[in-house]
Write a protein that holds these residues in place. Structure first.
Motif, PDB file in Angstrom:
ATOM      1  N   ARG A 235       0.776  -1.209   0.088  1.00  0.00           N
ATOM      2  CA  ARG A 235      -0.005  -0.139   0.074  1.00  0.00           C
ATOM      3  C   ARG A 235       0.760   1.247   0.226  1.00  0.00           C
ATOM      4  O   ARG A 235       0.587   2.086  -0.733  1.00  0.00           O
ATOM      5  CB  ARG A 235      -1.023  -0.078   1.187  1.00  0.00           C
ATOM      6  CG  ARG A 235      -2.321  -0.642   0.938  1.00  0.00           C
ATOM      7  CD  ARG A 235      -3.301  -0.371   1.831  1.00  0.00           C
ATOM      8  NE  ARG A 235      -3.045  -1.297   3.246  1.00  0.00           N
ATOM      9  CZ  ARG A 235      -3.266  -0.693   4.415  1.00  0.00           C
ATOM     10  NH1 ARG A 235      -3.431   0.895   4.458  1.00  0.00           N
ATOM     11  NH2 ARG A 235      -2.813  -1.192   5.483  1.00  0.00           N
ATOM     12  N   ILE A 236       2.192   1.236   0.821  1.00  0.00           N
ATOM     13  CA  ILE A 236       2.772   2.533   0.930  1.00  0.00           C
ATOM     14  C   ILE A 236       3.688   2.570  -0.646  1.00  0.00           C
ATOM     15  O   ILE A 236       3.423   3.929  -1.200  1.00  0.00           O
ATOM     16  CB  ILE A 236       3.986   2.096   1.720  1.00  0.00           C
ATOM     17  CG1 ILE A 236       3.525   2.282   3.086  1.00  0.00           C
ATOM     18  CG2 ILE A 236       5.004   3.163   1.668  1.00  0.00           C
ATOM     19  CD1 ILE A 236       4.434   1.627   4.223  1.00  0.00           C
ATOM     20  N   GLU A 237       3.799   1.447  -1.304  1.00  0.00           N
ATOM     21  CA  GLU A 237       4.282   1.468  -2.712  1.00  0.00           C
ATOM     22  C   GLU A 237       3.242   2.385  -3.578  1.00  0.00           C
ATOM     23  O   GLU A 237       3.656   3.167  -4.558  1.00  0.00           O
ATOM     24  CB  GLU A 237       4.606   0.055  -3.187  1.00  0.00           C
ATOM     25  CG  GLU A 237       5.200   0.116  -4.706  1.00  0.00           C
ATOM     26  CD  GLU A 237       6.312   0.493  -5.103  1.00  0.00           C
ATOM     27  OE1 GLU A 237       6.852   1.210  -4.039  1.00  0.00           O
ATOM     28  OE2 GLU A 237       6.786   0.547  -6.128  1.00  0.00           O
ATOM     29  N   SER A 238       1.956   1.766  -3.612  1.00  0.00           N
ATOM     30  CA  SER A 238       0.952   2.360  -4.457  1.00  0.00           C
ATOM     31  C   SER A 238       0.451   3.746  -4.131  1.00  0.00           C
ATOM     32  O   SER A 238       0.250   4.534  -4.950  1.00  0.00           O
ATOM     33  CB  SER A 238      -0.302   1.453  -4.553  1.00  0.00           C
ATOM     34  OG  SER A 238      -0.844   1.237  -3.308  1.00  0.00           O
ATOM     35  N   ASP A 239       0.217   4.075  -2.685  1.00  0.00           N
ATOM     36  CA  ASP A 239      -0.263   5.161  -2.408  1.00  0.00           C
ATOM     37  C   ASP A 239       0.400   6.231  -1.484  1.00  0.00           C
ATOM     38  O   ASP A 239       0.178   7.329  -1.292  1.00  0.00           O
ATOM     39  CB  ASP A 239      -1.487   4.856  -1.414  1.00  0.00           C
ATOM     40  CG  ASP A 239      -2.470   4.052  -2.100  1.00  0.00           C
ATOM     41  OD1 ASP A 239      -2.325   3.879  -3.116  1.00  0.00           O
ATOM     42  OD2 ASP A 239      -3.322   3.136  -1.169  1.00  0.00           O
ATOM     43  N   GLY A 240       1.961   5.845  -1.142  1.00  0.00           N
ATOM     44  CA  GLY A 240       2.685   6.738  -0.416  1.00  0.00           C
ATOM     45  C   GLY A 240       2.473   6.684   0.844  1.00  0.00           C
ATOM     46  O   GLY A 240       1.603   5.834   1.389  1.00  0.00           O
ATOM     47  N   TYR A 241       3.110   7.428   1.733  1.00  0.00           N
ATOM     48  CA  TYR A 241       3.008   7.534   3.294  1.00  0.00           C
ATOM     49  C   TYR A 241       1.715   8.445   3.556  1.00  0.00           C
ATOM     50  O   TYR A 241       1.201   7.998   4.714  1.00  0.00           O
ATOM     51  CB  TYR A 241       4.245   7.912   3.833  1.00  0.00           C
ATOM     52  CG  TYR A 241       5.391   6.996   3.832  1.00  0.00           C
ATOM     53  CD1 TYR A 241       5.249   5.911   4.577  1.00  0.00           C
ATOM     54  CD2 TYR A 241       6.399   7.014   2.882  1.00  0.00           C
ATOM     55  CE1 TYR A 241       6.296   4.847   4.583  1.00  0.00           C
ATOM     56  CE2 TYR A 241       7.314   6.190   2.966  1.00  0.00           C
ATOM     57  CZ  TYR A 241       7.293   5.040   3.906  1.00  0.00           C
ATOM     58  OH  TYR A 241       8.383   4.074   3.700  1.00  0.00           O
ATOM     59  N   ASP A 242       1.364   9.164   3.041  1.00  0.00           N
ATOM     60  CA  ASP A 242       0.257  10.300   3.109  1.00  0.00           C
ATOM     61  C   ASP A 242      -0.904   9.828   3.901  1.00  0.00           C
ATOM     62  O   ASP A 242      -1.486  10.186   5.012  1.00  0.00           O
ATOM     63  CB  ASP A 242       0.038  11.413   2.289  1.00  0.00           C
ATOM     64  CG  ASP A 242       1.017  12.196   2.110  1.00  0.00           C
ATOM     65  OD1 ASP A 242       2.187  12.371   3.048  1.00  0.00           O
ATOM     66  OD2 ASP A 242       1.160  12.918   1.268  1.00  0.00           O
ATOM     67  N   PRO A 243      -1.559   8.719   3.093  1.00  0.00           N
ATOM     68  CA  PRO A 243      -2.770   8.238   3.574  1.00  0.00           C
ATOM     69  C   PRO A 243      -2.670   7.281   5.092  1.00  0.00           C
ATOM     70  O   PRO A 243      -3.564   7.388   5.714  1.00  0.00           O
ATOM     71  CB  PRO A 243      -3.289   7.047   2.593  1.00  0.00           C
ATOM     72  CG  PRO A 243      -2.374   7.184   1.411  1.00  0.00           C
ATOM     73  CD  PRO A 243      -1.172   8.094   1.969  1.00  0.00           C
ATOM     74  N   ILE A 244      -1.612   6.945   5.403  1.00  0.00           N
ATOM     75  CA  ILE A 244      -1.128   6.172   6.656  1.00  0.00           C
ATOM     76  C   ILE A 244      -0.661   7.261   7.717  1.00  0.00           C
ATOM     77  O   ILE A 244      -1.161   7.272   8.710  1.00  0.00           O
ATOM     78  CB  ILE A 244       0.001   5.304   6.264  1.00  0.00           C
ATOM     79  CG1 ILE A 244      -0.337   4.257   5.307  1.00  0.00           C
ATOM     80  CG2 ILE A 244       0.432   4.527   7.830  1.00  0.00           C
ATOM     81  CD1 ILE A 244       0.616   3.430   4.791  1.00  0.00           C
ATOM     82  N   LEU A 245       0.048   8.271   7.249  1.00  0.00           N
ATOM     83  CA  LEU A 245       0.616   9.184   8.385  1.00  0.00           C
ATOM     84  C   LEU A 245       0.029  10.452   8.347  1.00  0.00           C
ATOM     85  O   LEU A 245       0.061  11.498   9.070  1.00  0.00           O
ATOM     86  CB  LEU A 245       2.106   9.612   7.801  1.00  0.00           C
ATOM     87  CG  LEU A 245       2.901   8.152   7.785  1.00  0.00           C
ATOM     88  CD1 LEU A 245       4.434   8.667   7.345  1.00  0.00           C
ATOM     89  CD2 LEU A 245       2.914   7.452   9.018  1.00  0.00           C
ATOM     90  N   GLY A 246      -1.362  10.603   7.594  1.00  0.00           N
ATOM     91  CA  GLY A 246      -1.846  11.929   7.554  1.00  0.00           C
ATOM     92  C   GLY A 246      -2.405  12.503   8.597  1.00  0.00           C
ATOM     93  O   GLY A 246      -2.464  11.833   9.782  1.00  0.00           O
ATOM     94  N   ALA A 247      -2.609  13.704   8.726  1.00  0.00           N
ATOM     95  CA  ALA A 247      -2.323  14.458  10.249  1.00  0.00           C
ATOM     96  C   ALA A 247      -3.758  14.038  11.061  1.00  0.00           C
ATOM     97  O   ALA A 247      -4.672  13.727  10.435  1.00  0.00           O
ATOM     98  CB  ALA A 247      -2.892  16.003   9.930  1.00  0.00           C
TER      99      ALA A 247
END
Ligand SMILES: Nc1ncnc2c1ncn2[C@@H]1O[C@H](COP(=O)(O)OP(=O)(O)O)[C@@H](O)[C@H]1O
Ligand SMILES: [Mg+2]
Length: 262
Positions: A235-247
């Motif tokens: 998921r990190i590969e496809s969507d990046g870190y933002d969805p996981i680490l979002g504020a």
């Protein structure tokens, strides 16, 4: 013994040059498991690796870290190495004047595993062949003039010979072409086993497709904020870190993912 040979990190804090980088890392890597540690640039991954290895520039300011029931923090780096902790450096240094063959022999001797010369050379040749390292490298100086990929393979050669109980790989896959990556990943895969814990720091899920991690952790601002299964890396590969680490979401995500992994 293997079920006690685990790395247990609790609330670990560490600073470099007075700046706090690790802000309470919690992490458990049991023997026989492969854990991946991902996270944006500057999140503290290498700092964690160095702190666990006992690099003198990294000052522990709180928390604990133990391996196989032994408190690591009072130990010097060489004592941690003797306990079975090994770090593959992100940027391996060259040691002009020290040949590969002499360095590796001395490293084994320091572990109390001195071998007769002939047996040592036979063992070394076999591992070098597996890792696609030319025989001529035996007499070259450690990492001196080596390409990026050659340096990484030299790290894995050390890993394969020294057979630590806990190996931390700091971006060993970075800068490798696909063939070198496969060679390195297969080399690591062969060394991994039920008595060894592996912490693989990486930016790329490709090495994880070979190594199949049991758990994937994400480090953010010096803390593990999310832990999950292999699909977290995808998921990190496809969507990046933002969805996981979002504020505001990191804490909730961490709890959910951790539950899913258990
Ligand atoms: N020796 C050092 N001196 C000063 N700052 C450092 C040092 N090592 C790490 N840092 C700082 O600590 C932070 C985390 O770095 P690092 O652990 O290398 O991150 P990562 O490996 O996740 O990219 C960065 O802001 C970096 O600049
Ligand atoms: Mg790093």
């Amino acid at each position: 013994m293997s079920d006690t040979a685990q790395l247990v990190v609790e609330g670990l804090r560490a600073s470099v040059e007075g700046k706090e980088i690790l802000n309470g890392v919690d992490l458990v890597v049991p023997a026989g498991e492969i854990h991946a540690l991902m996270g944006p640039n500057g999140s503290g991954k290498s700092t964690l690796a160095y702190t666990l290895m006992g690099h003198p520039s990294y000052a522990v300011t709180g928390g604990s870290a133990s391996f196989a029931g032994t408190d690591l923090l009072p130990l010097a780096a060489d004592e941690r190495a003797r306990l079975g902790v090994f770090l593959c450096f992100q940027y391996p240094t060259s040691i002009p004047g020290v040949s590969v063959v002499n360095f590796l022999r001395a490293a084994l001797k320091a572990q109390g595993r001195e071998m007769p010369a002939r047996e040592f050379l036979r063992t070394l040749s076999a591992v070098m062949r597996e890792l696609n390292i030319d025989e001529s490298f035996r007499s070259r100086y450690i990492n001196d003039g080596f390409s990026g990929g050659e340096k990484k393979r030299m790290e894995i050669l050390q890993l394969a010979l020294l057979r630590p109980r806990l190996a931390i790989l700091d971006e060993t896959d970075s800068g490798l072409d696909v063939d070198a990556l496969r060679t390195v990943a297969e080399g690591v895969g062969k060394v991994a086993g039920p008595d060894m814990g592996l912490l693989v720091i990486t930016h790329y899920p490709r090495i994880l497709e070979y190594l199949r991690p049991d758990v994937v952790h994400v480090l953010h601002r010096g803390r593990v904020v999310v832990s999950g299964g292999h699909d977290l890396a995808r998921r990190i590969e496809s969507d990046g870190y933002d969805p996981i680490l979002g504020a505001g979401t990191a804490g909730t995500a961490a709890r959910n993912e951790t539950k899913g992994a258990l």
